[in-house]
Design an enzyme around this catalytic site. Structure first.
Site, PDB file in Angstrom:
ATOM      1  N   LYS A  26     -10.690  12.486   3.349  1.00 31.64           N
ATOM      2  CA  LYS A  26     -11.595  13.617   3.073  1.00 31.64           C
ATOM      3  C   LYS A  26     -11.643  14.561   4.267  1.00 31.64           C
ATOM      4  CE  LYS A  26     -14.586  13.441   0.116  1.00 31.64           C
ATOM      5  NZ  LYS A  26     -15.262  13.087  -1.068  1.00 31.64           N
TER       6      LYS A  26
ATOM      7  N   ASP B 123       1.388  38.571 -28.371  1.00 37.48           N
ATOM      8  CA  ASP B 123       0.251  38.844 -29.267  1.00 37.48           C
ATOM      9  C   ASP B 123       0.716  39.055 -30.699  1.00 37.48           C
ATOM     10  OD1 ASP B 123      -1.471  38.580 -27.221  1.00 37.48           O
ATOM     11  OD2 ASP B 123      -1.751  40.730 -26.854  1.00 37.48           O
TER      12      ASP B 123
ATOM     13  N   GLU C  25      -0.906  14.162  -2.043  1.00 38.25           N
ATOM     14  CA  GLU C  25      -1.303  15.227  -2.969  1.00 38.25           C
ATOM     15  C   GLU C  25      -2.580  15.847  -2.460  1.00 38.25           C
ATOM     16  OE1 GLU C  25      -1.860  13.200  -6.677  1.00 38.25           O
ATOM     17  OE2 GLU C  25       0.097  12.262  -6.462  1.00 38.25           O
TER      18      GLU C  25
ATOM     19  N   GLU D 243      -7.095  17.006 -12.777  1.00 38.47           N
ATOM     20  CA  GLU D 243      -8.353  17.636 -12.359  1.00 38.47           C
ATOM     21  C   GLU D 243      -8.455  19.012 -12.993  1.00 38.47           C
ATOM     22  OE1 GLU D 243      -9.877  15.503 -10.460  1.00 38.47           O
ATOM     23  OE2 GLU D 243     -11.507  16.556  -9.421  1.00 38.47           O
TER      24      GLU D 243
ATOM     25  N   LEU E 145     -11.601   6.539  -5.761  1.00 32.93           N
ATOM     26  CA  LEU E 145     -10.746   6.194  -4.625  1.00 32.93           C
ATOM     27  C   LEU E 145     -11.592   5.844  -3.408  1.00 32.93           C
ATOM     28  CD1 LEU E 145      -8.184   9.127  -4.881  1.00 32.93           C
ATOM     29  CD2 LEU E 145      -7.700   6.716  -5.317  1.00 32.93           C
TER      30      LEU E 145
ATOM     31  N   LYS F   8      -6.322  16.893  -2.782  1.00 34.66           N
ATOM     32  CA  LYS F   8      -7.428  16.362  -3.577  1.00 34.66           C
ATOM     33  C   LYS F   8      -8.195  17.569  -4.101  1.00 34.66           C
ATOM     34  CE  LYS F   8     -10.959  12.793  -3.500  1.00 34.66           C
ATOM     35  NZ  LYS F   8     -11.989  13.496  -4.219  1.00 34.66           N
TER      36      LYS F   8
ATOM     37  N   CYS G 142     -50.484  24.523  12.794  1.00 31.99           N
ATOM     38  CA  CYS G 142     -51.633  23.653  13.014  1.00 31.99           C
ATOM     39  C   CYS G 142     -52.380  24.261  14.200  1.00 31.99           C
ATOM     40  CB  CYS G 142     -51.180  22.232  13.336  1.00 31.99           C
ATOM     41  SG  CYS G 142     -52.525  21.244  14.010  1.00 31.99           S
TER      42      CYS G 142
HETATM   43  S1  IVH Z   1      -5.802   9.933  -8.234  1.00 29.91           S
HETATM   44  C1  IVH Z   1      -6.776   5.630  -9.317  1.00 29.91           C
HETATM   45  N1  IVH Z   1      -5.156  12.291  -7.285  1.00 29.91           N
HETATM   46  O1  IVH Z   1     -10.680  12.387  -6.776  1.00 29.91           O
HETATM   47  C2  IVH Z   1      -6.502   6.977  -8.775  1.00 29.91           C
HETATM   48  N2  IVH Z   1      -7.441  11.880  -7.799  1.00 29.91           N
HETATM   49  O2  IVH Z   1     -12.179  10.172  -5.474  1.00 29.91           O
HETATM   50  C3  IVH Z   1      -7.152   8.040  -9.533  1.00 29.91           C
HETATM   51  N3  IVH Z   1      -8.899  13.809  -7.422  1.00 29.91           N
HETATM   52  O3  IVH Z   1     -11.799  10.770  -9.646  1.00 29.91           O
HETATM   53  C4  IVH Z   1      -7.268   9.330  -8.907  1.00 29.91           C
HETATM   54  N4  IVH Z   1      -7.345  15.194  -6.732  1.00 29.91           N
HETATM   55  O4  IVH Z   1     -11.317  13.269  -9.802  1.00 29.91           O
HETATM   56  C5  IVH Z   1      -6.156  11.504  -7.718  1.00 29.91           C
HETATM   57  N5  IVH Z   1      -4.427  14.344  -6.468  1.00 29.91           N
HETATM   58  C6  IVH Z   1      -5.405  13.562  -6.910  1.00 29.91           C
HETATM   59  C7  IVH Z   1      -6.750  14.021  -6.990  1.00 29.91           C
HETATM   60  C8  IVH Z   1      -7.737  13.134  -7.434  1.00 29.91           C
HETATM   61  C9  IVH Z   1      -8.633  15.058  -7.006  1.00 29.91           C
HETATM   62  C10 IVH Z   1     -10.263  13.309  -7.741  1.00 29.91           C
HETATM   63  C11 IVH Z   1     -10.354  12.597  -9.066  1.00 29.91           C
HETATM   64  C12 IVH Z   1     -10.867  11.212  -8.740  1.00 29.91           C
HETATM   65  C13 IVH Z   1     -11.466  11.402  -7.399  1.00 29.91           C
HETATM   66  C14 IVH Z   1     -11.418  10.102  -6.611  1.00 29.91           C
END
Ligand code: IVH
Length: 671
Positions: A308, A35, A110, A169, A81, A112, A420
């Site tokens: 998913k 700070d 990775e 993200e 995706l 999601k 009814c």
């Molecule tokens: S890669 C062309 N990696 O999922 C590849 N997307 O359904 C681009 N997302 O629009 C995306 N975690 O918002 C990637 N580890 C990850 C992700 C990720 C979340 C989201 C992202 C994308 C959507 C696709």
């Protein structure tokens, strides 16, 4: 030192401290020290406005200038995706990929992250622009707000390609989400339905000082540049980390699809303890040369796929509301939805319960709504995303007339549901009553299914349940779908139903508020239809667990002339209208509560029936109020609990002795 040099030194030092604190979670200095340096920088910048830089660490607190979100084109389109929902689909993806190359392919797995995707553009290592996904071709410029996110570097470290684009993200961790919603509720503002919406809403706030307070976070996952200096995606992520980005520590390089599936299995459960939302796993081909060879479809890369997880909540559009009429005439509003994946199935409809619920949610046609699958089979709507509400939408107007027969609906003050009242002529009520009558726990007419019952009604063969007992084989054979053998089966199972106990008959009648247990209680209290027909409301109410509402409902049913006729016909047909001698044989188990567990010589239902026939009760959960645990072989947790609570444990022989029998024989007609 010249002021400008001091400013530059302070900026790079503070950015380094910031990275250590937020990205690495390894603070280099105390908060006070940080700070102190930040204040010094703020003072110097105020004295020397000519050295202003939007990427200065002082800008992370946001500015009081109102944002305007101009849109800008993406250099590389932001694709989405392809989704898969099972290991089989994932294997099919792997086969398509491997077909192009010899042998197996390496993947990067990775998490999601369930947030808002962002594209960060750096020129010579300096953050230039942050764009939302938008329509994938153009996005909104949210740079000012993004600068407040501490895990997004404003200046990159080391020798970085330029220009460089980092996709990632933006998420709102659970703790921040909760805090934010508590504040909103306290201020009388509507709460956000989930962290993703809250993150999206925050990113579009006009006041970046407010954004700074919300504690958004970011994970980087996709690096783009003109000449890629790396051979694989995994290497690019490691480099991104060195540049200062926050890359998830839960990223894994997998040698083949089997390892990918292991990763997914692990995170399907483990994700629940993460401090932020994830909705799947993204699987990417690691090698860039292979990625290039695979290429893209119009919308998605062929080198990546999103697995998913079965979602517990999903968002979709409310297309229309329809109204269902149940067998008692109760109206249930049903949401017709744009199909959406939820917990492994496609959901098209959800319950809206009643008019109050609709009013409470203020749900409107065209709204984006959130659906959840609770314990029930039918999903329910739990919230509305007001921010996406189309202009000029109107509150839903609840129907006033039955959608099936046109009768004016009624609703008494103490009821949540509309009804009814046209019991005798409203088709779904009639069919519903027939279906209830034949159901397994009622008369158990298993030769008949719901569709056949409906067909009987449509063909005019059955108008009341009494008509079931006068159906002839000839009449059945006239129906297209029924052949000789099934006609015989139907008639046989109808005939068999005549031996069902009086308590089942009472339940099968479908009297409002009279469920299986209440039917049993009432049958045992009055023992015969005659006695029940002669009972006053007071006498009915005197029965244990029968309140005013149930008493009145039974009384009204018994005194409705149509039902008097129906009951007469059913009696004539030969149905049991009295408790047979072996129902409630004695009262030796009066006041005793049993729990049944483990493997026994007969189905549990048989023991339950026997205990009840002797005046006892059977419960499914064990507590200190339980008198006996009837334990069969392989009894598990209930046995342990009984011992812990000091509940007496008995076996089949002991139960038989208690009721004065050699062994437990059962009334076969119960099954
Ligand atoms: S890669 C062309 N990696 O999922 C590849 N997307 O359904 C681009 N997302 O629009 C995306 N975690 O918002 C990637 N580890 C990850 C992700 C990720 C979340 C989201 C992202 C994308 C959507 C696709």
């Amino acid at each position: 030192m010249k002021p400008n040099d001091r400013i530059l030194l302070l900026r790079s030092t503070l950015e380094r401290y910031n990275h250590a604190y937020y990205v690495l979670a390894q603070p280099l200095v105390s908060d006070a020290e940080f700070d102190h340096l930040l204040h010094e920088l703020q003072d110097l910048e105020a004295q020397h406005p000519e050295f202003f830089d939007a990427n200065s660490p002082t800008q992370r607190v946001g500015s009081d200038l109102s944002n305007e979100f101009v849109s800008a084109a993406h250099r590389y389109p932001m694709l989405s995706l392809g989704n898969v929902y099972s290991a089989e689909e994932l294997q099919a993806f792997d086969e398509r990929v491997c077909k192009q190359f010899d042998g197996t392919v390496e993947y990067v797995c990775e998490l999601k992250f369930d947030g808002v995707s962002i594209s960060l553009i750096y020129e010579r290592g300096q953050l230039q622009q942050a764009l939302t996904r938008g329509d994938g071709i153009r996005g909104d410029d949210v740079t000012v707000n993004v600068r407040t996110i501490r895990t997004i570097p404003l200046a990159l470290q080391g020798n970085v390609p330029s220009p460089l684009e980092m996709r990632g993200e933006i998420i709102l961790p659970h703790s921040s989400f909760q805090k934010m919603n508590e504040e909103r509720i306290a201020n009388g503002e509507p709460a956000f339905a989930n962290p993703r919406n809250a993150a999206a809403g925050t990113l579009k706030l006009l006041d970046s000082q407010q954004v700074a307070k919300r504690r958004l976070d970011n994970f980087a996952y996709h690096l783009l540049c003109e000449e890629m200096p790396f051979a694989t995606h995994y290497e690019s992520l490691q480099a991104a980390q060195a540049f200062g980005f926050k890359v998830s520590e839960h990223t894994r390089l997998c040698a083949n699809i089997a390892e990918v599936i292991d990763f997914i299995k692990h995170w399907d459960a483990a994700r629940k303890s993460l401090p932020y939302d994830t909705d799947g796993v993204v699987v990417k081909v690691n090698n860039y040369a292979q990625q290039r060879a695979l290429g893209y479809t119009a919308k998605t890369p062929r080198w990546a796929v999103a697995y998913k997880f079965a979602a517990e909540q999903a968002s979709t559009t409310l297309l229309a509301v329809s109204y269902q009429v149940g067998r008692t005439g109760a109206i249930t509003p049903v949401a017709n939805l744009e199909p959406v994946q939820l917990a492994g199935t496609t959901v098209k409809r959800a319950s809206l319960h009643n008019a109050d619920q609709i009013q409470l949610l203020d749900v409107r046609v065209g709204d984006k709504v959130f659906v959840e699958k609770g314990g029930e089979i039918i999903p329910k709507i739990v919230g509305v995303d007001i921010s996406l509400r189309p202009a000029h939408s109107e509150p839903l107007r609840y129907i006033t007339h039955c959608p099936e027969c046109g009768a004016a609906l009624v609703r008494s003050n103490d009821e949540a549901k509309h009804y009814c009242p046209n019991e005798e002529n409203c088709p779904p009520q009639i069919v519903g009553k027939i279906i209830h009558f034949i159901s397994r726990k009622a008369m158990n007419i298993d030769g008949l299914g719901e569709e056949t019952a409906e067909l009987f009604y449509q063909k005019g063969l059955v108008k009341t349940v009494a008509d079931l007992y006068s159906i002839s084989k000839e009449a059945l054979l006239q129906l297209e779908r029924i052949a000789e053998k099934s006609a015989e089966n139907i008639l046989q199972s109808i005939a068999k139903s005549k031996t069902m106990t009086f308590e089942r008959v009472l339940f099968a009648l479908g009297i409002r508020y009279v469920g299986e247990t209440t039917a049993k209680t009432i049958a045992r209290a009055f023992l015969s239809l005659d006695a029940l027909q002669n009972a006053s409301i007071e006498e009915l109410q005197a029965v244990d667990e029968v309140g005013e509402q149930i008493a009145k409902s039974v009384y009204d049913f018994m005194h409705n002339p149509k039902n008097v006729l129906l009951l007469f016909q059913l009696r004539e047909a030969g149905l049991q209208m009295e408790c047979s001698a072996n129902v409630l044989i004695n009262n030796v188990l009066q006041g005793k509560t049993f729990v049944i567990t483990g493997t026994l010589s007969q189905p549990r239902e048989a023991f339950k029936a026997r205990i009840e026939q002797c005046g006892g009760k059977v419960s499914s959960t064990i507590s200190s109020a339980t008198n006996y645990l009837l334990a069969g072989e392989k009894a598990g947790s209930k046995l342990a609990k009984a011992k812990q609570l000091g509940v007496a444990v008995i076996d089949e022989a002991q139960l038989a002795a208690m009721i004065g029998e050699q062994s437990i024989t059962t009334d076969k007609q119960l099954f």
